[in-house]
Design a protein around this motif. Sequence first.
Motif, PDB file in Angstrom:
ATOM      1  N   LEU A  86       0.691  -1.151  -0.208  1.00 43.49           N
ATOM      2  CA  LEU A  86      -0.222  -0.299  -0.498  1.00 43.49           C
ATOM      3  C   LEU A  86       0.818   1.237   0.197  1.00 43.49           C
ATOM      4  CD1 LEU A  86      -2.904   0.969   0.203  1.00 43.49           C
ATOM      5  CD2 LEU A  86      -2.625   1.199   2.985  1.00 43.49           C
ATOM      6  N   TYR A  87       0.811   2.116  -0.748  1.00 43.93           N
ATOM      7  CA  TYR A  87       1.133   3.460  -1.346  1.00 43.93           C
ATOM      8  C   TYR A  87       0.866   4.598  -0.067  1.00 43.93           C
ATOM      9  CZ  TYR A  87       4.497   7.683  -2.936  1.00 43.93           C
ATOM     10  OH  TYR A  87       4.258   8.438  -2.568  1.00 43.93           O
ATOM     11  N   ASN A 145       6.653  10.180   0.753  1.00 43.39           N
ATOM     12  CA  ASN A 145       6.299  11.177   1.571  1.00 43.39           C
ATOM     13  C   ASN A 145       6.430  10.406   3.295  1.00 43.39           C
ATOM     14  OD1 ASN A 145       3.894  12.190   0.667  1.00 43.39           O
ATOM     15  ND2 ASN A 145       3.258   9.712   0.057  1.00 43.39           N
ATOM     16  N   ASN A 146       7.594   9.171   3.216  1.00 42.78           N
ATOM     17  CA  ASN A 146       7.921   8.919   3.977  1.00 42.78           C
ATOM     18  C   ASN A 146       9.352   8.130   4.605  1.00 42.78           C
ATOM     19  OD1 ASN A 146       7.236   6.093   3.107  1.00 42.78           O
ATOM     20  ND2 ASN A 146       5.189   6.306   3.902  1.00 42.78           N
ATOM     21  N   ASN A 161      14.024   3.361  -0.146  1.00 35.56           N
ATOM     22  CA  ASN A 161      13.452   3.277  -1.865  1.00 35.56           C
ATOM     23  C   ASN A 161      13.997   3.840  -2.922  1.00 35.56           C
ATOM     24  OD1 ASN A 161      11.752   0.538  -0.254  1.00 35.56           O
ATOM     25  ND2 ASN A 161      10.042   1.601  -0.741  1.00 35.56           N
ATOM     26  N   ALA A 162      14.016   4.878  -2.179  1.00 34.07           N
ATOM     27  CA  ALA A 162      14.461   5.907  -3.568  1.00 34.07           C
ATOM     28  C   ALA A 162      16.170   6.089  -4.055  1.00 34.07           C
ATOM     29  CB  ALA A 162      13.569   8.096  -3.571  1.00 34.07           C
ATOM     30  N   ILE A 179      13.726  20.408   3.616  1.00 31.42           N
ATOM     31  CA  ILE A 179      13.048  19.890   2.416  1.00 31.42           C
ATOM     32  C   ILE A 179      11.625  20.404   2.866  1.00 31.42           C
ATOM     33  CG2 ILE A 179      13.051  17.753   1.727  1.00 31.42           C
ATOM     34  CD1 ILE A 179      15.155  16.744   2.106  1.00 31.42           C
ATOM     35  N   SER A 180      11.140  21.121   1.907  1.00 28.96           N
ATOM     36  CA  SER A 180       9.179  21.163   1.919  1.00 28.96           C
ATOM     37  C   SER A 180       8.836  19.662   0.870  1.00 28.96           C
ATOM     38  CB  SER A 180       9.207  21.970   1.498  1.00 28.96           C
ATOM     39  OG  SER A 180       9.113  22.953  -0.020  1.00 28.96           O
ATOM     40  N   LYS A 181       9.308  19.526   0.211  1.00 31.04           N
ATOM     41  CA  LYS A 181       8.713  18.082  -0.574  1.00 31.04           C
ATOM     42  C   LYS A 181       9.644  17.121  -1.230  1.00 31.04           C
ATOM     43  CE  LYS A 181       5.869  21.241  -4.479  1.00 31.04           C
ATOM     44  NZ  LYS A 181       4.795  20.982  -4.786  1.00 31.04           N
ATOM     45  N   ALA A 182       9.694  16.089  -1.633  1.00 31.40           N
ATOM     46  CA  ALA A 182      10.637  15.071  -2.775  1.00 31.40           C
ATOM     47  C   ALA A 182       9.442  14.668  -3.447  1.00 31.40           C
ATOM     48  CB  ALA A 182      11.712  14.817  -1.574  1.00 31.40           C
ATOM     49  N   ARG A 183       9.955  14.374  -4.752  1.00 29.81           N
ATOM     50  CA  ARG A 183       9.609  13.333  -5.527  1.00 29.81           C
ATOM     51  C   ARG A 183      10.866  12.423  -6.732  1.00 29.81           C
ATOM     52  NH1 ARG A 183       9.460  15.053 -10.303  1.00 29.81           N
ATOM     53  NH2 ARG A 183       9.592  18.005 -10.383  1.00 29.81           N
TER      54      ARG A 183
END
Length: 160
Positions: free
Chosen positions: A26-27, A92-93, A99-100, A151-155
């Motif tokens: 589950l993502y 997100n976590n 994993n990245a 970091i405000s967001k990462a993708r």
Amino acid sequence: MSEVSEIIDKVTETVQPILGENNFYLYSIEYVQEGGSWYLRVFIDKDNGISIDDCVLVSDQLSEKLDEIDPDPFADQYFLEVSSPGAERPLNNEQDYQNAINDYINVSLYQKLDGKKMYEGTLKELNDDDLTLIVKDKTRRKEVKIPRKLISKARLAIEF
């Protein structure tokens, strides 16, 4: 606890055995109202990526299991959507970051670091305090250490 978070908890509990049987994970789950309709979106993944057939399998099984819940946790009719989180999914976590490692990512910052608020590069290292990216700088590659608190967001990102 809000009605939405209770529904997400119930759906999580219901979908986990289905995912486990198929070696999926589950993502995320979202339950949102858009344009007067409710949508239950379940984002799933597996090590080599999710196929449309995988989504159909989980959707069919989950739909059947959700219909069996008594009392029905859904006050309103809703559309069930099961899909992959996508190629440029957010991190997100901590597990997403782990994993990245060795993947190409995009990082947005709350404030500038060395004159920039956005970096793209390969995630080389990660610890509790910062992450290290290998970024292109004109014709060479260099390491940039980014404090995680900035970091405000990462993708995940697609490298061109």
